[in-house]
Design a protein around this motif. Structure first.
Motif, PDB file in Angstrom:
ATOM      1  N   LEU A 115       0.820  -1.220   0.000  1.00 54.54           N
ATOM      2  CA  LEU A 115       0.000   0.000   0.000  1.00 54.54           C
ATOM      3  C   LEU A 115       0.851   1.266   0.000  1.00 54.54           C
ATOM      4  CD1 LEU A 115      -2.871  -0.951   2.468  1.00 54.54           C
ATOM      5  CD2 LEU A 115      -3.088  -0.445   0.032  1.00 54.54           C
ATOM      6  N   ARG A 116       1.862   1.310   0.854  1.00 57.16           N
ATOM      7  CA  ARG A 116       2.709   2.508   0.966  1.00 57.16           C
ATOM      8  C   ARG A 116       3.511   2.745  -0.308  1.00 57.16           C
ATOM      9  NH1 ARG A 116       4.165   4.653   6.254  1.00 57.16           N
ATOM     10  NH2 ARG A 116       2.442   4.053   7.602  1.00 57.16           N
ATOM     11  N   VAL A 117       4.078   1.687  -0.875  1.00 55.06           N
ATOM     12  CA  VAL A 117       4.863   1.846  -2.104  1.00 55.06           C
ATOM     13  C   VAL A 117       3.937   2.202  -3.264  1.00 55.06           C
ATOM     14  CG1 VAL A 117       6.327   0.640  -3.781  1.00 55.06           C
ATOM     15  CG2 VAL A 117       6.760   0.380  -1.333  1.00 55.06           C
ATOM     16  N   GLY A 118       2.766   1.574  -3.323  1.00 57.25           N
ATOM     17  CA  GLY A 118       1.804   1.876  -4.374  1.00 57.25           C
ATOM     18  C   GLY A 118       1.283   3.298  -4.307  1.00 57.25           C
ATOM     19  N   ALA A 119       1.362   3.948  -3.158  1.00 59.30           N
ATOM     20  CA  ALA A 119       0.881   5.315  -2.999  1.00 59.30           C
ATOM     21  C   ALA A 119       1.918   6.352  -3.418  1.00 59.30           C
ATOM     22  CB  ALA A 119       0.473   5.553  -1.539  1.00 59.30           C
ATOM     23  N   VAL A 120       3.129   5.930  -3.725  1.00 53.34           N
ATOM     24  CA  VAL A 120       4.165   6.872  -4.154  1.00 53.34           C
ATOM     25  C   VAL A 120       3.799   7.401  -5.534  1.00 53.34           C
ATOM     26  CG1 VAL A 120       6.604   7.087  -4.819  1.00 53.34           C
ATOM     27  CG2 VAL A 120       5.965   5.759  -2.795  1.00 53.34           C
ATOM     28  N   PRO A 121       3.771   8.733  -5.724  1.00 51.55           N
ATOM     29  CA  PRO A 121       3.461   9.283  -7.051  1.00 51.55           C
ATOM     30  C   PRO A 121       4.451   8.764  -8.106  1.00 51.55           C
ATOM     31  CG  PRO A 121       3.423  11.014  -5.383  1.00 51.55           C
ATOM     32  CD  PRO A 121       3.973   9.784  -4.721  1.00 51.55           C
ATOM     33  N   GLY A 122       3.916   8.236  -9.182  1.00 50.73           N
ATOM     34  CA  GLY A 122       4.753   7.666 -10.239  1.00 50.73           C
ATOM     35  C   GLY A 122       4.737   6.154 -10.239  1.00 50.73           C
ATOM     36  N   ILE A 123       4.272   5.564  -9.154  1.00 46.88           N
ATOM     37  CA  ILE A 123       4.154   4.106  -9.066  1.00 46.88           C
ATOM     38  C   ILE A 123       2.711   3.746  -9.372  1.00 46.88           C
ATOM     39  CG2 ILE A 123       4.308   2.075  -7.575  1.00 46.88           C
ATOM     40  CD1 ILE A 123       7.035   3.220  -8.228  1.00 46.88           C
ATOM     41  N   GLY A 124       2.509   2.963 -10.414  1.00 48.95           N
ATOM     42  CA  GLY A 124       1.156   2.550 -10.787  1.00 48.95           C
ATOM     43  C   GLY A 124       0.664   1.404  -9.923  1.00 48.95           C
ATOM     44  N   ASP A 125       1.508   0.405  -9.729  1.00 47.33           N
ATOM     45  CA  ASP A 125       1.150  -0.698  -8.849  1.00 47.33           C
ATOM     46  C   ASP A 125       2.412  -1.251  -8.212  1.00 47.33           C
ATOM     47  OD1 ASP A 125       1.318  -3.688 -10.674  1.00 47.33           O
ATOM     48  OD2 ASP A 125       1.853  -1.737 -11.508  1.00 47.33           O
ATOM     49  N   ALA A 126       2.209  -1.865  -7.064  1.00 43.51           N
ATOM     50  CA  ALA A 126       3.337  -2.407  -6.308  1.00 43.51           C
ATOM     51  C   ALA A 126       3.068  -3.870  -5.993  1.00 43.51           C
ATOM     52  CB  ALA A 126       3.528  -1.617  -5.019  1.00 43.51           C
ATOM     53  N   GLU A 127       4.141  -4.629  -5.968  1.00 45.31           N
ATOM     54  CA  GLU A 127       4.059  -6.050  -5.651  1.00 45.31           C
ATOM     55  C   GLU A 127       5.136  -6.346  -4.620  1.00 45.31           C
ATOM     56  OE1 GLU A 127       4.794 -10.272  -7.983  1.00 45.31           O
ATOM     57  OE2 GLU A 127       4.577  -8.437  -9.132  1.00 45.31           O
ATOM     58  N   VAL A 128       4.775  -7.121  -3.607  1.00 44.95           N
ATOM     59  CA  VAL A 128       5.725  -7.495  -2.568  1.00 44.95           C
ATOM     60  C   VAL A 128       5.974  -8.988  -2.650  1.00 44.95           C
ATOM     61  CG1 VAL A 128       6.135  -7.617  -0.091  1.00 44.95           C
ATOM     62  CG2 VAL A 128       5.041  -5.601  -1.061  1.00 44.95           C
ATOM     63  N   ASN A 129       7.246  -9.326  -2.693  1.00 47.47           N
ATOM     64  CA  ASN A 129       7.652 -10.720  -2.723  1.00 47.47           C
ATOM     65  C   ASN A 129       8.289 -11.022  -1.369  1.00 47.47           C
ATOM     66  OD1 ASN A 129       8.362 -13.277  -3.539  1.00 47.47           O
ATOM     67  ND2 ASN A 129      10.089 -12.620  -4.776  1.00 47.47           N
ATOM     68  N   LEU A 130       7.611 -11.792  -0.526  1.00 53.47           N
ATOM     69  CA  LEU A 130       8.119 -12.136   0.796  1.00 53.47           C
ATOM     70  C   LEU A 130       9.016 -13.364   0.675  1.00 53.47           C
ATOM     71  CD1 LEU A 130       7.947 -11.294   3.757  1.00 53.47           C
ATOM     72  CD2 LEU A 130       6.019 -12.850   4.014  1.00 53.47           C
ATOM     73  N   VAL A 131      10.272 -13.216   1.050  1.00 52.95           N
ATOM     74  CA  VAL A 131      11.242 -14.308   0.913  1.00 52.95           C
ATOM     75  C   VAL A 131      11.819 -14.660   2.285  1.00 52.95           C
ATOM     76  CG1 VAL A 131      11.843 -13.695  -1.458  1.00 52.95           C
ATOM     77  CG2 VAL A 131      13.142 -12.715   0.417  1.00 52.95           C
ATOM     78  N   TRP A 132      12.286 -15.890   2.401  1.00 55.03           N
ATOM     79  CA  TRP A 132      12.890 -16.342   3.662  1.00 55.03           C
ATOM     80  C   TRP A 132      14.357 -16.708   3.491  1.00 55.03           C
ATOM     81  CZ3 TRP A 132       9.988 -14.700   7.292  1.00 55.03           C
ATOM     82  CH2 TRP A 132       8.605 -14.652   7.109  1.00 55.03           C
ATOM     83  N   GLU A 133      14.834 -16.710   2.263  1.00 51.63           N
ATOM     84  CA  GLU A 133      16.245 -16.990   1.977  1.00 51.63           C
ATOM     85  C   GLU A 133      16.840 -15.786   1.278  1.00 51.63           C
ATOM     86  OE1 GLU A 133      18.120 -19.630   2.838  1.00 51.63           O
ATOM     87  OE2 GLU A 133      16.416 -20.437   3.932  1.00 51.63           O
ATOM     88  N   PRO A 134      17.900 -15.237   1.717  1.00 53.85           N
ATOM     89  CA  PRO A 134      18.621 -15.587   2.940  1.00 53.85           C
ATOM     90  C   PRO A 134      17.842 -15.114   4.163  1.00 53.85           C
ATOM     91  CG  PRO A 134      19.634 -13.666   1.938  1.00 53.85           C
ATOM     92  CD  PRO A 134      18.559 -14.120   0.992  1.00 53.85           C
TER      93      PRO A 134
END
Length: 152
Positions: A115-134
Motif C-alpha cells: 500500500l505505501r509503495v503503491g501510494a508513491v506518485p509515479g508508481i502505478g502498482d506495487a508487488e511485494v515478494n516475501l522471501v525467507w532466503e537468505p
C-alpha cells in the motif's frame, strides 16, 4: 684541529649557484597527450527515475523508511528487511523478509508495504515478494539502526 679531534676549516666566501633560467634551456619538450582530458570533460548522466539513485527509486525508499516494525523502534529499511527494490514502467517489485517466519505481522506487513509503495506518485502498482532466503540477521541492519537499538 680542535682538542677533541675534529678538524675545523674556515671558508672565506662561497659563490652563489647560477639561477635556472628558461632562456638557458637548450631542450624543448612537446606536450604529451592528456589521456584524462576526455574523461574529465564528460558530464555525469543522471540515473533514470526508477534506477537506484533516481528520484522515483528514492521516493520508494523514503516510503519504506516510514514503515516501522511494531516490536522494534526502527524502520523496516534500516532494519534490513528490504532485500531489493525494482521499478519498471511504474511497477514496483519489493523483495523483503521478516525477522522471523513467526513474526506477528507476517500477514499484515507485506500488505502495508504494498500500500505505501503503491501510494508513491509515479508508481502505478506495487508487488511485494516475501522471501525467507537468505534469512534475516542483525548483520543486515544499518549502523543507524544498531545505534538506535544500542548495539554499537
Amino acid at each position: 684541529m680542535s682538542d677533541d679531534g675534529i678538524r675545523i676549516e674556515e671558508v672565506g666566501s662561497v659563490e652563489k649557484p647560477a639561477k635556472a633560467r628558461v632562456e638557458n634551456a637548450s631542450e624543448t619538450f612537446e606536450r604529451k597527450k592528456d589521456y584524462l582530458e576526455g574523461f574529465l570533460a564528460q558530464k555525469p548522466t543522471a540515473p533514470s527515475a526508477g534506477e537506484p539513485e533516481g528520484d522515483l527509486y528514492e521516493a520508494v525508499i523514503a516510503a519504506l523508511k516510514e514503515i516501522y516494525d511494531p516490536e522494534i523502534p526502527v524502520n523496516i529499511y534500516d532494519l534490513g528487511l528490504i532485500y531489493n527494490v525494482e521499478i519498471n514502467n511504474g511497477h514496483a517489485l519489493v523483495s523483503m523478509t521478516l525477522t522471523t517466519p513467526h513474526c506477528p505481522v507476517a500477514e499484515s506487513m507485506p500488505g502495508e508495504v504494498e500500500l505505501r509503495v503503491g501510494a508513491v506518485p509515479g508508481i502505478g502498482d506495487a508487488e511485494v515478494n516475501l522471501v525467507w532466503e537468505p534469512a534475516w540477521s542483525p548483520a543486515n541492519m544499518t549502523d543507524e539502526a544498531r545505534l538506535e537499538l544500542g548495539m554499537l
